[in-house]
Structures are given as structure tokens and as C-alpha cells.
Design an enzyme around this catalytic site. Sequence first.
Site, short mmCIF file in Angstrom:
data_model
loop_
_atom_site.label_atom_id
_atom_site.label_comp_id
_atom_site.label_asym_id
_atom_site.label_seq_id
_atom_site.Cartn_x
_atom_site.Cartn_y
_atom_site.Cartn_z
N PRO A 159 0.80 -1.24 0.00
CA PRO A 159 0.00 0.00 0.00
C PRO A 159 0.83 1.28 0.00
CG PRO A 159 -0.10 -1.10 2.13
CD PRO A 159 0.54 -2.07 1.18
N ASN A 160 0.33 2.23 -0.77
CA ASN A 160 0.85 3.60 -0.89
C ASN A 160 2.12 3.70 -1.74
OD1 ASN A 160 -1.16 4.99 0.71
ND2 ASN A 160 -0.29 3.91 2.46
N HIS A 199 12.87 -3.14 1.28
CA HIS A 199 12.36 -1.84 1.73
C HIS A 199 13.25 -0.74 1.17
CE1 HIS A 199 9.48 -3.68 4.37
NE2 HIS A 199 10.43 -4.50 4.77
N ASN A 212 7.94 -5.88 -1.51
CA ASN A 212 7.96 -4.76 -0.58
C ASN A 212 6.52 -4.64 -0.06
OD1 ASN A 212 7.94 -2.41 0.86
ND2 ASN A 212 9.08 -1.21 -0.67
N ARG A 232 5.21 12.29 -3.16
CA ARG A 232 5.26 12.86 -1.81
C ARG A 232 6.44 12.24 -1.06
NH1 ARG A 232 1.05 11.16 1.39
NH2 ARG A 232 2.15 12.26 3.00
N TYR A 276 11.63 8.70 0.59
CA TYR A 276 11.51 7.65 -0.44
C TYR A 276 12.12 8.03 -1.80
CZ TYR A 276 8.33 5.65 2.99
OH TYR A 276 7.81 5.12 4.14
N ARG A 308 14.13 4.01 11.66
CA ARG A 308 12.89 4.79 11.72
C ARG A 308 12.09 4.44 12.99
NH1 ARG A 308 9.96 4.61 6.10
NH2 ARG A 308 8.87 6.35 7.09
N GLU A 360 12.62 -9.85 0.75
CA GLU A 360 11.90 -8.69 1.28
C GLU A 360 12.72 -7.43 1.00
OE1 GLU A 360 11.13 -9.11 5.46
OE2 GLU A 360 10.46 -7.03 5.69
N ALA A 418 3.47 -1.02 4.55
CA ALA A 418 3.04 -1.05 5.96
C ALA A 418 2.52 -2.42 6.40
CB ALA A 418 1.98 0.02 6.20
O1 CA2 Z 1 10.79 1.65 3.09
C1 CA2 Z 1 9.91 0.99 2.55
O2 CA2 Z 1 9.99 0.54 1.41
C2 CA2 Z 1 8.58 0.77 3.29
O3 CA2 Z 1 8.12 -0.54 2.99
C3 CA2 Z 1 7.62 1.81 2.77
C4 CA2 Z 1 6.27 1.81 3.49
C5 CA2 Z 1 6.47 1.84 5.00
O4 CA2 Z 1 5.20 1.71 5.65
C6 CA2 Z 1 7.40 0.75 5.48
O5 CA2 Z 1 7.57 0.89 6.88
C7 CA2 Z 1 8.74 0.86 4.81
C8 CA2 Z 1 5.44 3.02 3.08
C9 CA2 Z 1 5.22 3.17 1.62
C10 CA2 Z 1 4.51 4.47 1.40
O6 CA2 Z 1 5.19 5.16 0.37
C11 CA2 Z 1 4.87 6.46 0.18
C12 CA2 Z 1 5.54 7.09 -0.84
C13 CA2 Z 1 5.30 8.41 -1.09
C14 CA2 Z 1 4.38 9.09 -0.35
C15 CA2 Z 1 3.70 8.47 0.68
C16 CA2 Z 1 3.95 7.14 0.93
#
Ligand code: CA2
Length: 143
Positions: free
Chosen positions: A11-12, A101, A75, A19, A24, A108, A99, A78
Amino acid sequence: MTKPIFVLNGPNLNMLGRRKPEIYGTTTLADIEATVREHAGALGRGIEFMQSNHEGVLIDEIQRARDEASAIIINPAAFTHTSIAIHDALEAAELPVIEVHLSNVHRREEFRHRSYVSLQAETVIAGAGAYGYIMALDYLAQR
Ligand code: CA2
């Protein structure tokens, strides 16, 4: 013919590049898909690349992978930190799981330090940005 590697994104991650560039980066998920596809091709491998915001859709893909994939790069975003269902689906898939990330989750918030998915992962890559997906492919190629 060798089965493709499934590259699954949670997700996301469809928001990448739009953003939170400080965490990221500016690379979009479409950019990552193109790079991963090209690198897999150079290694003589095919991929199926998908993203979903829905836990059940990801589980359906993991179940499909059991028959149709040679390995899973995931990946789970969340869901990494919450989903026993994804853990169970990966266990049932009986495939190599890598896996990935983008960020170093261990640097974090505390709630990102626990991963249910890592229990089923052969390899965990965190903090290398989009290059983590390439590292995962290279690992599978030499495995
Ligand atoms: O670091 C990673 O790849 C994560 O899997 C990314 C997840 C986070 O919940 C994990 O703890 C670590 C979040 C992805 C959301 O990505 C966004 C990108 C741009 C704007 C908002 C969210």
C-alpha cells in the site's frame, strides 16, 4: 521455460515520487518497474510486477505465485509490520522470498522494526532505495 519472478508492492507505494521525497526519493513506481524489468531481461529472467493497496489482492498474487512464479520479491510496505495473513501466504507459497524496503526501517519509528514478513524471507534488503530491487534480482540470479 523459467517461471517469472513476481515483484509485489504494497500500500501507498503508488505514491512514490509524488510525496515524501526526503524518505523515499523522487523515483516513481513506474520508473522502478522499468528498471527492474530491464535488469531482469539482462539476467535472462522475466518478471510480473504489481502494486496493490489491498491486503487480499496481494495474498491472491502470492497464492498465484506458488504455481506461476520462481521467486517472490516483495515490498509489503506497511503490511510488513501488521500482516500475519501475508506471512501465512508466503509460508504456503514455498518459494524463495526476498523482502525489500526502500528506507532503512531500523533507523525509523519503533513500529517499523518488527516485520512478520522477515520470518518467511530468505533475504532482507532495506535502505538501498530503488536499487534494493536490483540487488534482490542479482541475489536470485546467483543463488
Ligand atoms: O521503506 C519501505 O519501502 C517501506 O516498505 C515503505 C512503506 C512503509 O510503511 C514501510 O515501513 C517501509 C510506506 C510506503 C509508502 O510510500 C509512500 C511514498 C510516497 C508518499 C507516501 C507514501
